[in-house]
Scaffold this motif. Sequence first.
Motif, PDB file in Angstrom:
ATOM      1  N   GLY A 127     -15.618 -71.514  -8.520  1.00  0.00           N
ATOM      2  CA  GLY A 127     -15.651 -71.468  -9.979  1.00  0.00           C
ATOM      3  C   GLY A 127     -15.029 -72.706 -10.607  1.00  0.00           C
ATOM      4  O   GLY A 127     -15.551 -73.239 -11.595  1.00  0.00           O
ATOM      5  N   ARG A 128     -13.912 -73.169 -10.041  1.00  0.00           N
ATOM      6  CA  ARG A 128     -13.277 -74.386 -10.568  1.00  0.00           C
ATOM      7  C   ARG A 128     -14.184 -75.590 -10.382  1.00  0.00           C
ATOM      8  O   ARG A 128     -14.286 -76.446 -11.268  1.00  0.00           O
ATOM      9  CB  ARG A 128     -11.932 -74.618  -9.874  1.00  0.00           C
TER      10      ARG A 128
ATOM     11  N   ARG B 270     -17.848 -79.424 -13.559  1.00  0.00           N
ATOM     12  CA  ARG B 270     -18.992 -80.331 -13.643  1.00  0.00           C
ATOM     13  C   ARG B 270     -19.288 -80.676 -15.101  1.00  0.00           C
ATOM     14  O   ARG B 270     -18.951 -79.912 -16.010  1.00  0.00           O
ATOM     15  CB  ARG B 270     -20.208 -79.692 -12.964  1.00  0.00           C
ATOM     16  N   PRO B 271     -19.915 -81.844 -15.342  1.00  0.00           N
ATOM     17  CA  PRO B 271     -20.045 -82.349 -16.716  1.00  0.00           C
ATOM     18  C   PRO B 271     -20.611 -81.364 -17.725  1.00  0.00           C
ATOM     19  O   PRO B 271     -20.121 -81.272 -18.848  1.00  0.00           O
ATOM     20  CB  PRO B 271     -20.960 -83.570 -16.539  1.00  0.00           C
ATOM     21  N   GLN B 272     -21.640 -80.591 -17.326  1.00  0.00           N
ATOM     22  CA  GLN B 272     -22.273 -79.706 -18.308  1.00  0.00           C
ATOM     23  C   GLN B 272     -21.373 -78.554 -18.728  1.00  0.00           C
ATOM     24  O   GLN B 272     -21.552 -77.963 -19.805  1.00  0.00           O
ATOM     25  CB  GLN B 272     -23.610 -79.167 -17.775  1.00  0.00           C
ATOM     26  N   SER B 273     -20.369 -78.219 -17.885  1.00  0.00           N
ATOM     27  CA  SER B 273     -19.499 -77.082 -18.186  1.00  0.00           C
ATOM     28  C   SER B 273     -18.103 -77.481 -18.620  1.00  0.00           C
ATOM     29  O   SER B 273     -17.442 -76.741 -19.358  1.00  0.00           O
ATOM     30  CB  SER B 273     -19.383 -76.176 -16.950  1.00  0.00           C
ATOM     31  N   ALA B 274     -17.637 -78.639 -18.168  1.00  0.00           N
ATOM     32  CA  ALA B 274     -16.223 -78.987 -18.301  1.00  0.00           C
ATOM     33  C   ALA B 274     -15.747 -78.992 -19.748  1.00  0.00           C
ATOM     34  O   ALA B 274     -14.650 -78.505 -20.052  1.00  0.00           O
ATOM     35  CB  ALA B 274     -15.968 -80.348 -17.657  1.00  0.00           C
ATOM     36  N   GLU B 275     -16.536 -79.509 -20.660  1.00  0.00           N
ATOM     37  CA  GLU B 275     -16.083 -79.600 -22.053  1.00  0.00           C
ATOM     38  C   GLU B 275     -15.884 -78.226 -22.682  1.00  0.00           C
ATOM     39  O   GLU B 275     -15.066 -78.053 -23.581  1.00  0.00           O
ATOM     40  CB  GLU B 275     -17.073 -80.407 -22.885  1.00  0.00           C
ATOM     41  N   HIS B 276     -16.607 -77.234 -22.185  1.00  0.00           N
ATOM     42  CA  HIS B 276     -16.499 -75.883 -22.734  1.00  0.00           C
ATOM     43  C   HIS B 276     -15.366 -75.086 -22.085  1.00  0.00           C
ATOM     44  O   HIS B 276     -14.805 -74.183 -22.711  1.00  0.00           O
ATOM     45  CB  HIS B 276     -17.819 -75.138 -22.541  1.00  0.00           C
TER      46      HIS B 276
ATOM     47  N   TYR C 192     -15.602 -66.869 -18.125  1.00  0.00           N
ATOM     48  CA  TYR C 192     -16.177 -68.211 -18.135  1.00  0.00           C
ATOM     49  C   TYR C 192     -17.398 -68.249 -19.045  1.00  0.00           C
ATOM     50  O   TYR C 192     -17.550 -69.156 -19.871  1.00  0.00           O
ATOM     51  CB  TYR C 192     -16.596 -68.623 -16.725  1.00  0.00           C
ATOM     52  N   LEU C 193     -18.272 -67.248 -18.876  1.00  0.00           N
ATOM     53  CA  LEU C 193     -19.515 -67.235 -19.641  1.00  0.00           C
ATOM     54  C   LEU C 193     -19.256 -67.096 -21.131  1.00  0.00           C
ATOM     55  O   LEU C 193     -20.033 -67.592 -21.947  1.00  0.00           O
ATOM     56  CB  LEU C 193     -20.411 -66.101 -19.141  1.00  0.00           C
ATOM     57  N   GLU C 194     -18.180 -66.424 -21.498  1.00  0.00           N
ATOM     58  CA  GLU C 194     -17.834 -66.300 -22.915  1.00  0.00           C
ATOM     59  C   GLU C 194     -17.535 -67.657 -23.549  1.00  0.00           C
ATOM     60  O   GLU C 194     -17.675 -67.825 -24.766  1.00  0.00           O
ATOM     61  CB  GLU C 194     -16.625 -65.367 -23.075  1.00  0.00           C
TER      62      GLU C 194
ATOM     63  N   GLU D  69     -27.325 -71.153 -23.086  1.00  0.00           N
ATOM     64  CA  GLU D  69     -28.274 -71.870 -22.234  1.00  0.00           C
ATOM     65  C   GLU D  69     -27.656 -72.333 -20.915  1.00  0.00           C
ATOM     66  O   GLU D  69     -28.379 -72.718 -19.982  1.00  0.00           O
ATOM     67  CB  GLU D  69     -28.879 -73.072 -22.973  1.00  0.00           C
ATOM     68  N   LEU D  70     -26.329 -72.275 -20.814  1.00  0.00           N
ATOM     69  CA  LEU D  70     -25.674 -72.682 -19.573  1.00  0.00           C
ATOM     70  C   LEU D  70     -25.307 -71.497 -18.679  1.00  0.00           C
ATOM     71  O   LEU D  70     -24.841 -71.700 -17.551  1.00  0.00           O
ATOM     72  CB  LEU D  70     -24.409 -73.493 -19.881  1.00  0.00           C
TER      73      LEU D  70
END
Length: 251
Positions: free
Chosen positions: A147-148, A153-159, A213-215, A220-221
């Motif tokens: 999970g970490r 990864r770039p598409q998730s890290a900012e969120h 995490y999904l929250e 779309e991710l």
Amino acid sequence: MATRDWNAHSYDAISTPQQQWGAAVVARLALRGDETVLDAGAGTGRVTEMVLERLPRGHVFAVDGSQSMAQRARERLPADRVSVICSDLLALELPEPVDAVISTATFHWILDHDALFARMRRLARSGGQFVAQCGGEGNIARVRAIGRDVGGRPQSAEHLAAMAEIWHYASVEQTRERLERAGFDVGRCWIAPAPTTPPRPREFLQTVIFAPYLEHLPAELHEPFLDAILAGLGEPLVLDYQRLNWDATAR
């Protein structure tokens, strides 16, 4: 403690592992059948049903912090024998002390175990049982590492960068000390490995483990995130659960 809601319909359908762990905890309760029991973190009430089978003349307070979980428990459980309460466990008040507190697969979601155990002690009568199981030290360590990695990864890290700590997986030593400090005598405290292949693995990961995490991720991710988690876990999919258990008595 800030509580969060759950997908109760999904959890009700896929929580077979939690129900199996719960049955083992219920079996450790010493009951005559007329006691009052607190089920702390009752979810949709499946484990509460098991407690009720042991209490033909007793009563259960079934408490959960999720509105949807509590509503599903109300639909399942008999209102004359079970009081379903939606409450943060750290703020819970009951009309009377209980003879036993049981909890399964819940307490690792609460970060402050000192405050938690102190509250449970306030709710239990002297001599009352406190029998529980939750995630312990090392719980889903491999799953969390994946999970970490995926979350970084770039598409998730900012969120996900600002996401607060989710779980508290305590050791046996920490737990024993906290229980004794809160006013419990500890008979046994141990961690048991429980490797698990869940039913409907993708839905299980979505509902039970990675919902926080999904929250934080845009819709779309969600599917790409779960795809990457499943790819990292590989086949056969086995979740490395470690279950912290204790049997204690209120002084």
